[in-house]
Design an enzyme around this catalytic site. Sequence first.
Site, PDB file in Angstrom:
ATOM      1  N   THR A 112       0.763  -1.036  -0.084  1.00  0.00           N
ATOM      2  CA  THR A 112      -0.342   0.169  -0.425  1.00  0.00           C
ATOM      3  C   THR A 112       0.855   0.968  -0.317  1.00  0.00           C
ATOM      4  O   THR A 112      -0.054   2.029   0.003  1.00  0.00           O
ATOM      5  CB  THR A 112      -1.060   0.512   1.143  1.00  0.00           C
ATOM      6  N   SER A 166       5.860   7.351   9.121  1.00  0.00           N
ATOM      7  CA  SER A 166       4.597   7.044   8.190  1.00  0.00           C
ATOM      8  C   SER A 166       4.783   6.928   6.767  1.00  0.00           C
ATOM      9  O   SER A 166       5.328   8.242   6.347  1.00  0.00           O
ATOM     10  CB  SER A 166       3.256   7.022   8.953  1.00  0.00           C
ATOM     11  N   LYS A 167       4.299   6.424   5.557  1.00  0.00           N
ATOM     12  CA  LYS A 167       4.274   6.634   4.494  1.00  0.00           C
ATOM     13  C   LYS A 167       4.054   7.719   4.714  1.00  0.00           C
ATOM     14  O   LYS A 167       4.515   8.800   3.567  1.00  0.00           O
ATOM     15  CB  LYS A 167       3.840   5.679   3.743  1.00  0.00           C
ATOM     16  N   ARG A 168       2.871   8.179   5.177  1.00  0.00           N
ATOM     17  CA  ARG A 168       2.293   9.839   3.655  1.00  0.00           C
ATOM     18  C   ARG A 168       3.205  10.512   4.249  1.00  0.00           C
ATOM     19  O   ARG A 168       3.875  11.854   4.326  1.00  0.00           O
ATOM     20  CB  ARG A 168       0.900   9.549   4.689  1.00  0.00           C
ATOM     21  N   LYS A 169       3.544  10.709   5.906  1.00  0.00           N
ATOM     22  CA  LYS A 169       3.959  11.746   6.619  1.00  0.00           C
ATOM     23  C   LYS A 169       5.019  11.660   6.704  1.00  0.00           C
ATOM     24  O   LYS A 169       5.955  12.614   6.751  1.00  0.00           O
ATOM     25  CB  LYS A 169       3.551  11.786   8.133  1.00  0.00           C
TER      26      LYS A 169
END
Length: 454
Positions: free
Chosen positions: A14, A239-242
């Site tokens: 993901t 986290s990947k997003r942050k």
Amino acid sequence: MAVSVRVRIAPSPTGFAHLGTASTALYNVLFARQQKGTFVLRIDDTDLERNRPEYELLILESLTWLALEWDEGPLRQSERLDIYKEEAAKLLQAGKAYRCFCTPEELEAERKQAQLEKRPYKYSRRCLTNPPEGRGEFAVRFRVPGGEVTFTDMLRGEMKFDADLIGDFIIVKSDGYPTYQFASPVDDALMKITHVIRGEEHLSNTPYQLMVVDGLGYERPVAYAHMPLILAGDGSKLSKRKHPESNLILFRELGYLSEALINYLALLGWNPGTEQEIFTFEQLVQAFSFDRVQHGGARFDWEKLNWINGEYIRKLSLDELTDRLRPFVSQLDEATLRRAIPALQTRLHKLAEAVDYLDFLWTDPPPPAIDADTAQRVKAAIEAVKDVPWDPDSIEAALEKAVADSGVGKGKFYTPLRDTLTGKKVALPIHYCFGLLPKDVALARLARAANLPV
RNA sequence: GGCCCCGUCGUCUAGUGGCCUAGGACGCAGCCCUCUCAAGGCUGAGAUCGCGGGUUCGAAUCCCGCCGGGGCUACCA
């Protein structure tokens, strides 16, 4: 007879593989190699919404780059759907699971209500006690038997959880895909995983998964190890997003050596009990043990990584460093690159920094504005080097003589030369700046700056 | 809110009752080397061991409470 060790890593595609992925993979590989066991790669791709095939590729590429090679796999959960269906059917038949027709809205309302009444939320079991008439979409819920779940964590010893606090949880989503809490323990059991080594965020997931294993009548893994999380600079979980900077591919692009990153990651959360900090992979395999692993998360420190990376760069042979550098300075011919290495090696913390030191070779800097006195010295420099053999040592000797003759200090003499040749305040030693440039180019840059005919 | 994990220099850590006036590494500061920047050498600053109570002749180390951080509590993994 001791069972042979089987461990696994199970990333979900993901997003890119990040530092946490590398860390978990590393500890699994270390343990597998040390125990002469097997390391399995499984792709936990049960999230239809967020899965992307290109992420799986990125994960494989990242692990390969780090030389964290798997012995079996990659196995994909999306290709094992029949298995989960079958296992879920067993539970359904045995009354250990049941169909749940509740809508997300209804569940949300339940949760809100619980919160309002200030009581811990647990699914109401209404689809178990009062099965609705209507057919249609349904999820499958595991019927939590309650009681106590205990297991051993290799870092923390015996862990005990009260299962009465755990509500019946979903094991098959309404789209037919299994949830993580279901697919993961089923696969671990079927793949005969003996030691589950994963991030600490899964510590409190373990009782869920153990109940599934028990409910199915499979053998439990021998032990679990919940490894410390890697934290961002502010102490929050990566986290990947942050934290896009934790993308492993980026580390490669910045010029971190994979073995240096591995070394750093091993030290983040584990320590050997000695003052040794630089380890070969073999040494890590030998030295690693779970009882010297930290229990709390550790912040990722770029400075320390940079230092370790520099240490590794300085250990490389001329040939190795040339090979590693080549992709970063593809504009440069082989011979020039090799000549630059001795000067580069002590200066680099990351391979990509070589570009800053060498780009004057393929980019003409603007000629600096210089006064008459300086022009005289530039002219003297031209005279000094124009007939010497074109190698750093000869150039240096000639320049040193010119400096002595000029009556000014080295700094005053060399600074305008560096500026003229490279356009930079920080560069390789001046004789390298000369020597790496073709002689005619170097002299032309100087002549132009001093306003002389070429 | 409930459950769980964790809490030593800025950061990563050593430390499992006396060897700790708390050690190492990164980073930082100064000096040496030096054409810039590094590398290297030397020196130094930096932690009343989250806080408060106990236990003990003696606690960073054991016990209790509190506080703080993190994780889980999803039809994400």
